[in-house]
Design a protein around this motif. Structure first.
Motif, PDB file in Angstrom:
ATOM      1  N   ILE A  66      -2.326   7.443   6.443  1.00  0.00           N
ATOM      2  CA  ILE A  66      -1.460   6.362   6.926  1.00  0.00           C
ATOM      3  C   ILE A  66      -0.222   6.239   6.032  1.00  0.00           C
ATOM      4  CG2 ILE A  66      -1.313   3.880   7.294  1.00  0.00           C
ATOM      5  CD1 ILE A  66      -4.274   3.941   8.061  1.00  0.00           C
ATOM      6  N   ARG A  67      -0.422   6.307   4.709  1.00  0.00           N
ATOM      7  CA  ARG A  67       0.708   6.187   3.793  1.00  0.00           C
ATOM      8  C   ARG A  67       1.669   7.363   3.927  1.00  0.00           C
ATOM      9  NH1 ARG A  67      -0.294   6.117  -2.624  1.00  0.00           N
ATOM     10  NH2 ARG A  67      -0.603   8.321  -2.168  1.00  0.00           N
ATOM     11  N   THR A  68       1.136   8.569   4.067  1.00  0.00           N
ATOM     12  CA  THR A  68       1.998   9.743   4.197  1.00  0.00           C
ATOM     13  C   THR A  68       2.766   9.717   5.508  1.00  0.00           C
ATOM     14  OG1 THR A  68       0.367  10.997   2.913  1.00  0.00           O
ATOM     15  CG2 THR A  68       2.059  12.254   4.065  1.00  0.00           C
ATOM     16  N   LEU A  69       2.116   9.291   6.587  1.00  0.00           N
ATOM     17  CA  LEU A  69       2.817   9.170   7.866  1.00  0.00           C
ATOM     18  C   LEU A  69       3.919   8.110   7.779  1.00  0.00           C
ATOM     19  CD1 LEU A  69      -0.135   9.399  10.426  1.00  0.00           C
ATOM     20  CD2 LEU A  69       1.604  11.131   9.953  1.00  0.00           C
ATOM     21  N   GLY A  70       3.666   7.042   7.048  1.00  0.00           N
ATOM     22  CA  GLY A  70       4.702   6.034   6.857  1.00  0.00           C
ATOM     23  C   GLY A  70       5.892   6.579   6.086  1.00  0.00           C
ATOM     24  N   GLN A  71       5.651   7.405   5.065  1.00  0.00           N
ATOM     25  CA  GLN A  71       6.746   8.024   4.322  1.00  0.00           C
ATOM     26  C   GLN A  71       7.528   8.987   5.201  1.00  0.00           C
ATOM     27  OE1 GLN A  71       4.847   9.815   0.934  1.00  0.00           O
ATOM     28  NE2 GLN A  71       4.710   7.889  -0.207  1.00  0.00           N
ATOM     29  N   ALA A 112       7.849   8.693   8.412  1.00  0.00           N
ATOM     30  CA  ALA A 112       8.564   7.904   9.421  1.00  0.00           C
ATOM     31  C   ALA A 112       9.885   7.366   8.886  1.00  0.00           C
ATOM     32  CB  ALA A 112       7.687   6.754   9.923  1.00  0.00           C
ATOM     33  N   VAL A 113       9.935   7.039   7.595  1.00  0.00           N
ATOM     34  CA  VAL A 113      11.169   6.504   7.012  1.00  0.00           C
ATOM     35  C   VAL A 113      12.035   7.601   6.393  1.00  0.00           C
ATOM     36  CG1 VAL A 113      10.111   4.271   6.573  1.00  0.00           C
ATOM     37  CG2 VAL A 113      10.034   6.021   4.792  1.00  0.00           C
ATOM     38  N   GLY A 114      11.633   8.863   6.529  1.00  0.00           N
ATOM     39  CA  GLY A 114      12.466   9.962   6.070  1.00  0.00           C
ATOM     40  C   GLY A 114      12.309  10.338   4.618  1.00  0.00           C
ATOM     41  N   ARG A 115      11.213   9.955   3.973  1.00  0.00           N
ATOM     42  CA  ARG A 115      11.016  10.313   2.567  1.00  0.00           C
ATOM     43  C   ARG A 115      10.384  11.684   2.408  1.00  0.00           C
ATOM     44  NH1 ARG A 115       8.719   4.660  -0.129  1.00  0.00           N
ATOM     45  NH2 ARG A 115      10.574   3.387   0.316  1.00  0.00           N
ATOM     46  N   VAL A 116       9.581  12.107   3.377  1.00  0.00           N
ATOM     47  CA  VAL A 116       8.971  13.429   3.356  1.00  0.00           C
ATOM     48  C   VAL A 116       9.171  14.071   4.715  1.00  0.00           C
ATOM     49  CG1 VAL A 116       7.245  12.778   1.635  1.00  0.00           C
ATOM     50  CG2 VAL A 116       6.704  12.563   4.059  1.00  0.00           C
ATOM     51  N   SER A 117       9.045  15.383   4.737  1.00  0.00           N
ATOM     52  CA  SER A 117       9.216  16.107   5.984  1.00  0.00           C
ATOM     53  C   SER A 117       7.972  15.949   6.863  1.00  0.00           C
ATOM     54  CB  SER A 117       9.450  17.595   5.694  1.00  0.00           C
ATOM     55  OG  SER A 117       9.464  18.346   6.895  1.00  0.00           O
ATOM     56  N   PRO A 118       8.140  15.706   8.157  1.00  0.00           N
ATOM     57  CA  PRO A 118       6.967  15.605   9.034  1.00  0.00           C
ATOM     58  C   PRO A 118       6.143  16.884   9.055  1.00  0.00           C
ATOM     59  CG  PRO A 118       8.912  14.697  10.117  1.00  0.00           C
ATOM     60  CD  PRO A 118       9.393  15.366   8.867  1.00  0.00           C
ATOM     61  N   VAL A 162       3.359  16.897   6.200  1.00  0.00           N
ATOM     62  CA  VAL A 162       2.430  15.770   6.090  1.00  0.00           C
ATOM     63  C   VAL A 162       1.029  16.264   5.734  1.00  0.00           C
ATOM     64  CG1 VAL A 162       1.241  13.981   7.408  1.00  0.00           C
ATOM     65  CG2 VAL A 162       3.710  14.199   7.567  1.00  0.00           C
ATOM     66  N   VAL A 163       0.543  17.278   6.440  1.00  0.00           N
ATOM     67  CA  VAL A 163      -0.817  17.769   6.196  1.00  0.00           C
ATOM     68  C   VAL A 163      -0.914  18.377   4.799  1.00  0.00           C
ATOM     69  CG1 VAL A 163      -2.605  19.362   6.969  1.00  0.00           C
ATOM     70  CG2 VAL A 163      -1.216  18.147   8.649  1.00  0.00           C
ATOM     71  N   LEU A 164       0.118  19.124   4.398  1.00  0.00           N
ATOM     72  CA  LEU A 164       0.099  19.746   3.073  1.00  0.00           C
ATOM     73  C   LEU A 164       0.132  18.687   1.973  1.00  0.00           C
ATOM     74  CD1 LEU A 164       0.018  22.464   1.684  1.00  0.00           C
ATOM     75  CD2 LEU A 164       2.515  22.517   1.742  1.00  0.00           C
ATOM     76  N   LEU A 165       0.981  17.689   2.135  1.00  0.00           N
ATOM     77  CA  LEU A 165       1.038  16.607   1.146  1.00  0.00           C
ATOM     78  C   LEU A 165      -0.265  15.813   1.114  1.00  0.00           C
ATOM     79  CD1 LEU A 165       4.641  15.150   1.531  1.00  0.00           C
ATOM     80  CD2 LEU A 165       3.655  16.208  -0.506  1.00  0.00           C
ATOM     81  N   LEU A 166      -0.886  15.632   2.270  1.00  0.00           N
ATOM     82  CA  LEU A 166      -2.170  14.940   2.309  1.00  0.00           C
ATOM     83  C   LEU A 166      -3.221  15.719   1.522  1.00  0.00           C
ATOM     84  CD1 LEU A 166      -3.939  12.645   3.416  1.00  0.00           C
ATOM     85  CD2 LEU A 166      -4.336  14.056   5.450  1.00  0.00           C
ATOM     86  N   GLY A 167      -3.203  17.045   1.663  1.00  0.00           N
ATOM     87  CA  GLY A 167      -4.141  17.859   0.905  1.00  0.00           C
ATOM     88  C   GLY A 167      -3.894  17.788  -0.587  1.00  0.00           C
ATOM     89  N   TYR A 168      -2.613  17.836  -0.989  1.00  0.00           N
ATOM     90  CA  TYR A 168      -2.289  17.717  -2.417  1.00  0.00           C
ATOM     91  C   TYR A 168      -2.710  16.357  -2.970  1.00  0.00           C
ATOM     92  CZ  TYR A 168       0.549  21.970  -2.196  1.00  0.00           C
ATOM     93  OH  TYR A 168       0.969  23.276  -2.065  1.00  0.00           O
ATOM     94  N   THR A 169      -2.446  15.304  -2.211  1.00  0.00           N
ATOM     95  CA  THR A 169      -2.796  13.963  -2.676  1.00  0.00           C
ATOM     96  C   THR A 169      -4.302  13.798  -2.807  1.00  0.00           C
ATOM     97  OG1 THR A 169      -0.824  13.094  -1.559  1.00  0.00           O
ATOM     98  CG2 THR A 169      -2.507  11.508  -2.215  1.00  0.00           C
TER      99      THR A 169
END
Length: 363
Positions: free
Chosen positions: A32-37, A39-45, A48-55
């Protein structure tokens, strides 16, 4: 021995089930937090999955430690409620006897926690920072999705394109609102493309017009152009040499013992030491009254976990601020937690012995 094998089997089953539940909850929160980031343009859509795995991989040591802690408290608490502990105590098995099977079951997980905290954590943060840095350093035009308004990285321009080309470097029907301290301008063009000139990126507009208003005098200027070049203020990606402490390998933290680096190293070592101390704390904290159906011991144990991990963050802050040395912080927080666990374990065991001695005398 039956005692060791049965207890280790129960702990392993409880640990697996607890870890699945905690992973599901935490991954959902991070998603949810990564999708929110995104949505506001802080990370590339696309990341999302790669950043979720890293987190998730970066926070896996905490989840493993919490799963171990909860599994020990839940397993021993169930044994208290089912009167199994009473049988073992009556058979001459003291509470300290539970330390060995608990550690034998948990030591592989403790090794994984140490490896993740000391080696995987900085690598994960470095990779996540690279993804975010690459996304932040891309061209302003590439930030724009067709049919959407998007603000530039410096906040001084607003872009809009009707549609873009397949390569993503050329846009059609481009609209740009630029804001300066003393002027505001609106530029529109049929097409726009990105060109590189050394380390700078330029947006080249073709066949358009520019309306500019001077805020001080109120004068308005209209100009038409066949080609117009704008510096978008971005530079070609370059590797950042100075990494933050959380993305610095543990060996490099030792080579550069600055307060911030030592604070980060204190936090990483604290994850391993905290997980081991929590196992010892879980044994006396799991004591429950079999006549009561409440789970107050589990809630109190979770509160202990939260307080302990906040203390780990506090030790990092104190070392980073120069208020404590790394060795003193580790001895104060984790040595104190170890002594507290041993004292609680001794107190519980002495209480059980006095209880059975009274029962024997009464009989």
């Amino acid at each position: 021995m039956l005692f060791d094998s049965s207890l280790r089997a129960d702990l392993a089953r409880s640990f697996g089930a607890t870890l699945v539940v905690i992973l599901t909850i935490v991954l959902t929160m991070f998603l949810i937090r990564t999708l929110g980031q995104a949505a506001v343009g802080r990370v590339s859509p696309q990341d999302v999955v790669l950043l979720l795995g890293y987190t998730a991989l970066g926070h896996l040591p905490t989840m493993l430690a919490l799963s171990l802690f909860v599994s020990v408290v839940a397993t021993l608490g169930r044994m208290y409620r089912d009167s199994e502990m009473t049988i073992w105590f009556a058979s001459g098995v003291g509470l300290s006897r539970f330390v060995r099977p608990v550690l034998r079951t948990s030591w592989p997980v403790l090794l994984v926690i140490g490896a993740l905290a000391l080696f995987v954590w900085p690598w994960v943060n470095q990779r996540a920072n690279d993804l975010k840095d690459r996304f932040e350093r891309r061209s302003d035009l590439s930030r724009v999705a067709p049919g959407q308004f998007q603000t530039s990285s410096d906040g001084k321009r607003v872009f809009f394109i009707d549609r873009d080309s397949e390569d993503g470097r050329t846009g059609r029907n481009v609209f740009i609102l630029s804001t300066a301290p003393n002027a505001e301008s609106v530029t529109s063009a049929k097409t726009g493309r990105i060109e590189l000139d050394g380390e700078d990126r330029f947006l080249v507009l073709d066949r358009g017009q520019r309306n500019e208003e001077n805020r001080e005098s109120g004068e308005m200027t209209l100009s038409r152009f066949e080609s117009y070049r704008i510096l978008v203020g971005e530079r070609v990606l370059s590797r950042v040499d100075e990494l933050p402490p959380r993305a610095t390998p543990s060996v490099d933290l030792l080579r550069k013992p600055t307060p911030r680096n030592l604070g980060e190293l204190t936090w990483r070592l604290g994850l391993l030491l905290g997980a081991a101390n929590l196992l010892l704390l879980a044994i006396p904290l799991s004591a429950a009254n079999p006549r009561r159906a409440s789970n107050w011991n589990l809630l109190f144990a979770l509160l202990t976990f939260v307080v302990y991990y906040n203390a780990i963050n506090l030790s990092q802050a104190w070392v980073a601020a120069g208020r404590l040395d790394m060795g003193a912080a580790l001895a104060l927080f984790h040595g104190g937690a170890f002594l507290l666990a041993v004292a609680l374990l001794w107190w519980r065991e002495q209480g059980n012995r006095r209880f059975f001695m009274r029962r024997t005398a009464a009989a």
